[in-house]
Design an enzyme around this catalytic site. Structure first.
Site, PDB file in Angstrom:
ATOM      1  CD  GLN A  20      38.146  47.390  41.814  1.00  0.00           C
ATOM      2  OE1 GLN A  20      38.207  47.872  42.946  1.00  0.00           O
ATOM      3  NE2 GLN A  20      39.060  46.576  41.341  1.00  0.00           N
ATOM      4  N   GLY A  21      33.552  47.867  39.336  1.00  0.00           N
ATOM      5  CA  GLY A  21      32.481  46.861  39.317  1.00  0.00           C
ATOM      6  C   GLY A  21      33.025  45.465  39.071  1.00  0.00           C
ATOM      7  CE1 TYR A  22      37.704  45.203  37.966  1.00  0.00           C
ATOM      8  CE2 TYR A  22      39.125  43.742  39.207  1.00  0.00           C
ATOM      9  CZ  TYR A  22      38.956  44.666  38.215  1.00  0.00           C
ATOM     10  OH  TYR A  22      40.033  45.046  37.466  1.00  0.00           O
ATOM     11  CD  GLU A  42      42.617  46.963  44.802  1.00  0.00           C
ATOM     12  OE1 GLU A  42      42.600  45.953  44.095  1.00  0.00           O
ATOM     13  OE2 GLU A  42      41.664  47.323  45.501  1.00  0.00           O
ATOM     14  CD  GLU A  64      40.362  34.166  55.660  1.00  0.00           C
ATOM     15  OE1 GLU A  64      40.218  35.192  54.961  1.00  0.00           O
ATOM     16  OE2 GLU A  64      40.066  34.123  56.866  1.00  0.00           O
TER      17      GLU A  64
HETATM   18  C1  LIG Z   1      35.210  48.083  52.479  1.00  0.00           C
HETATM   19  C2  LIG Z   1      35.127  47.260  51.225  1.00  0.00           C
HETATM   20  C3  LIG Z   1      35.161  47.881  49.994  1.00  0.00           C
HETATM   21  C4  LIG Z   1      35.052  47.129  48.829  1.00  0.00           C
HETATM   22  N1  LIG Z   1      35.046  47.789  47.605  1.00  0.00           N
HETATM   23  C5  LIG Z   1      34.873  47.071  46.471  1.00  0.00           C
HETATM   24  C6  LIG Z   1      34.764  47.744  45.205  1.00  0.00           C
HETATM   25  O1  LIG Z   1      34.830  48.979  45.123  1.00  0.00           O
HETATM   26  N2  LIG Z   1      34.558  46.999  44.097  1.00  0.00           N
HETATM   27  C7  LIG Z   1      34.482  45.638  44.134  1.00  0.00           C
HETATM   28  O2  LIG Z   1      34.329  45.034  43.085  1.00  0.00           O
HETATM   29  N3  LIG Z   1      34.581  44.962  45.320  1.00  0.00           N
HETATM   30  C8  LIG Z   1      34.759  45.661  46.478  1.00  0.00           C
HETATM   31  N4  LIG Z   1      34.842  44.999  47.689  1.00  0.00           N
HETATM   32  C9  LIG Z   1      34.635  43.557  47.713  1.00  0.00           C
HETATM   33  C10 LIG Z   1      35.869  42.772  48.027  1.00  0.00           C
HETATM   34  O3  LIG Z   1      36.728  42.719  46.938  1.00  0.00           O
HETATM   35  C11 LIG Z   1      35.355  41.374  48.417  1.00  0.00           C
HETATM   36  O4  LIG Z   1      34.647  41.522  49.638  1.00  0.00           O
HETATM   37  C12 LIG Z   1      36.467  40.394  48.595  1.00  0.00           C
HETATM   38  O5  LIG Z   1      37.050  40.089  47.355  1.00  0.00           O
HETATM   39  C13 LIG Z   1      35.943  39.080  49.244  1.00  0.00           C
HETATM   40  O6  LIG Z   1      34.875  38.578  48.506  1.00  0.00           O
HETATM   41  P1  LIG Z   1      33.484  38.220  49.205  1.00  0.00           P
HETATM   42  O7  LIG Z   1      33.091  39.355  50.077  1.00  0.00           O
HETATM   43  O8  LIG Z   1      32.553  37.780  48.142  1.00  0.00           O
HETATM   44  O9  LIG Z   1      33.796  37.010  50.174  1.00  0.00           O
HETATM   45  P2  LIG Z   1      33.972  35.488  49.740  1.00  0.00           P
HETATM   46  O10 LIG Z   1      34.861  35.389  48.560  1.00  0.00           O
HETATM   47  O11 LIG Z   1      32.622  34.854  49.658  1.00  0.00           O
HETATM   48  O12 LIG Z   1      34.740  34.935  51.000  1.00  0.00           O
HETATM   49  C14 LIG Z   1      34.089  34.638  52.245  1.00  0.00           C
HETATM   50  C15 LIG Z   1      35.134  34.102  53.198  1.00  0.00           C
HETATM   51  O13 LIG Z   1      35.687  32.882  52.661  1.00  0.00           O
HETATM   52  C16 LIG Z   1      37.087  32.995  52.534  1.00  0.00           C
HETATM   53  N5  LIG Z   1      37.517  32.314  51.312  1.00  0.00           N
HETATM   54  C17 LIG Z   1      37.024  32.500  50.065  1.00  0.00           C
HETATM   55  N6  LIG Z   1      37.686  31.723  49.175  1.00  0.00           N
HETATM   56  C18 LIG Z   1      38.629  31.057  49.887  1.00  0.00           C
HETATM   57  C19 LIG Z   1      39.638  30.103  49.540  1.00  0.00           C
HETATM   58  N7  LIG Z   1      39.799  29.712  48.272  1.00  0.00           N
HETATM   59  N8  LIG Z   1      40.442  29.647  50.524  1.00  0.00           N
HETATM   60  C20 LIG Z   1      40.285  30.061  51.828  1.00  0.00           C
HETATM   61  N9  LIG Z   1      39.332  30.933  52.216  1.00  0.00           N
HETATM   62  C21 LIG Z   1      38.527  31.433  51.259  1.00  0.00           C
HETATM   63  C22 LIG Z   1      37.380  34.490  52.440  1.00  0.00           C
HETATM   64  O14 LIG Z   1      38.672  34.794  52.871  1.00  0.00           O
HETATM   65  C23 LIG Z   1      36.321  35.048  53.381  1.00  0.00           C
HETATM   66  O15 LIG Z   1      36.776  34.952  54.713  1.00  0.00           O
HETATM   67  C24 LIG Z   1      34.947  45.726  48.874  1.00  0.00           C
HETATM   68  C25 LIG Z   1      34.919  45.088  50.125  1.00  0.00           C
HETATM   69  C26 LIG Z   1      35.003  45.835  51.292  1.00  0.00           C
HETATM   70  C27 LIG Z   1      34.975  45.123  52.598  1.00  0.00           C
END
Ligand SMILES: Cc1cc2nc3c(=O)[nH]c(=O)nc-3n(C[C@H](O)[C@H](O)[C@H](O)COP(=O)(O)OP(=O)(O)OC[C@H]3O[C@@H](n4cnc5c(N)ncnc54)[C@H](O)[C@@H]3O)c2cc1C
Length: 393
Positions: free
Chosen positions: A126-128, A251, A369
């Site tokens: 999944q490339g999101y 999902e 969050e």
């Molecule tokens: C084990 C694992 C597998 C994954 N697999 C995939 C995958 O296969 N494909 C894919 O596309 N992604 C994948 N992900 C990514 C996952 O979807 C993202 O990590 C998640 O959406 C959070 O985005 P970020 O890591 O960029 O954190 P950020 O969005 O940068 O967030 C950082 C922190 O800020 C908080 N935050 C952000 N925005 C807000 C807001 N508006 N209000 C309050 N708090 C906020 C968040 O809760 C977090 O604590 C995976 C992640 C993990 C940990």
């Protein structure tokens, strides 16, 4: 569920009869933080499942599925988890892309991609997420442009440039479903498209990210003039946001109930550890183990109720509940093991991996969050947060 005793026995019997011989060794493999375990053997097991018609059990029969009712799907996933069968390797294709193609794909896309997903011959990722687009997925900056002659057959094709991150199982995937910006100058959720991109090509580089567990379940994926055929856009070009949100809706489906049976097995294992180490005599730990069991019953009741309704904010409540529960379970595992939990014989054991991987539960699939924001805005009716300087003004 009581009326489905015969179906439950059929599933349980098939699993018991088949998790033997060459597949006896895959029992219990591939749990949280152990995705690297016996990958090839688990793949072979899943192809065996597929040959007997036990993959994609919830897909309608005209798309190659088994057409099971909701109740039967729940039973299948519960029995799968209860049998000790290994963690699945093809779930992203089966549970995310397959239902998306059934809902939004063209007949040609369905004919081409659904059979190999069902047979576990093609694995998907999944490339999101991107370095600048996680919780805020609409900030995606990977681009794709349609060019004459860029398709494999000399026809038009998409050329992709950009980077994805945290891409689970990209290192074993044959294909990736990618959200990319296809309308130059577009912003936020406008001008995005949902593209199906082959991984085995010179323009795609996969770089593993080492996790706390020391293994690499996820990766960085780089697109440098990567190509895919013009026809491999799901939905209309520019309408990718709607399709991407559709995928997210799939999902957290019925497999959540099976996940909870897996949780119960983990909890039972932790109680056994507490007995073995003597930490069971600690009244505070006993109390917390009892609470964990009660909360698991609550999780199950909530999940069953959510499944009977249209997807909505209930899903956010369920994600918050199970993610927090499972994270606390990792901590309970360490307390139950006492001093043994603090040492390794060179490699992490199952419980240490559980503790470390469960830190990710409150991030993937939407962080805590973000779930709280959804509940605040859609259930409590609180005002939306300002997203950028422009909106804050
Ligand atoms: C084990 C694992 C597998 C994954 N697999 C995939 C995958 O296969 N494909 C894919 O596309 N992604 C994948 N992900 C990514 C996952 O979807 C993202 O990590 C998640 O959406 C959070 O985005 P970020 O890591 O960029 O954190 P950020 O969005 O940068 O967030 C950082 C922190 O800020 C908080 N935050 C952000 N925005 C807000 C807001 N508006 N209000 C309050 N708090 C906020 C968040 O809760 C977090 O604590 C995976 C992640 C993990 C940990």
């Amino acid at each position: 569920m009581e009326n489905h005793g015969r179906f439950r026995r059929e599933v349980a019997t098939w699993l018991a009869d088949n998790l033997t011989g060459e597949f006896a060794g895959v029992r219990g493999l591939g749990g949280p933080g152990r995705e690297h375990e016996a990958f090839e053997a688990r793949l072979a097991w899943e192809r065996h499942l597929a040959a007997a018609g036990w993959t994609c059990v919830g897909w309608p029969t005209q798309f190659g599925g088994r057409g099971l009712s909701l109740a039967e799907q729940v039973i299948f996933h519960e029995e799968y988890a209860a049998s000790g069968a290994p963690a699945r390797v093809s779930h992203l294709g089966e549970q995310l892309l397959g239902p998306t193609l059934i809902a939004f794909g063209t007949p040609e896309q369905q004919r081409r991609f659904l059979p190999p997903i069902r047979a576990v011959e093609q694995l998907w990722c999944q490339g999101y997420s991107e370095p600048g687009a996680g919780s805020d997925l609409a900030a995606v900056s990977t681009t794709a442009r349609l060019e004459p002659g860029a398709g494999g057959d000399g026809g038009p094709g998409w050329i992709l440039n950009g980077q994805k991150i945290w891409t689970s199982l990209a290192h074993v995937a044959d294909w990736c479903f990618v959200v990319a910006r296809t309308e130059p100058g577009s912003t936020r959720h406008h001008g995005l498209s949902y593209l199906l991109v082959p991984m085995d090509q010179p323009g795609v580089t996969v770089r593993p990210i080492t996790q706390l567990t020391g293994t690499s379940e996820f990766n960085e994926v780089f697109f440098d003039d990567a190509r895919t055929e013009a026809g491999l856009v799901v939905g209309e070009p520019g309408d990718g946001w709607r399709v991407a949100m559709g995928t997210l809706g799939f999902e957290r489906g019925v497999s959540t109930l099976g996940q909870q049976i897996g949780f119960r097995r983990e909890l039972d294992g932790i109680v056994a550890q507490a007995r073995a180490t003597g930490t069971i005599d600690d009244p505070v730990l006993r109390d917390d183990l009892a609470r964990a069991r009660i909360d698991l019953r609550v999780l199950r009741a909530h999940a069953l109720r959510t499944l009977q309704r249209e997807p909505g904010p209930d899903v956010a409540v369920g994600k918050l509940l199970w993610a927090g529960w499972h994270r606390r379970l990792g901590e309970l595992a360490m307390r139950a093991r006492g001093a043994r939990g603090l040492t390794t014989g060179g490699d992490l054991d199952e419980w240490q991996r559980l503790l470390l991987f469960s830190r990710a539960d409150t991030i993937y699939g939407g962080s805590d969050e973000i779930q709280r924001n959804i509940i605040a805005e859609r259930v409590l009716g609180l005002p939306k947060e300002p997203r950028n300087t422009e909106e804050r003004r």
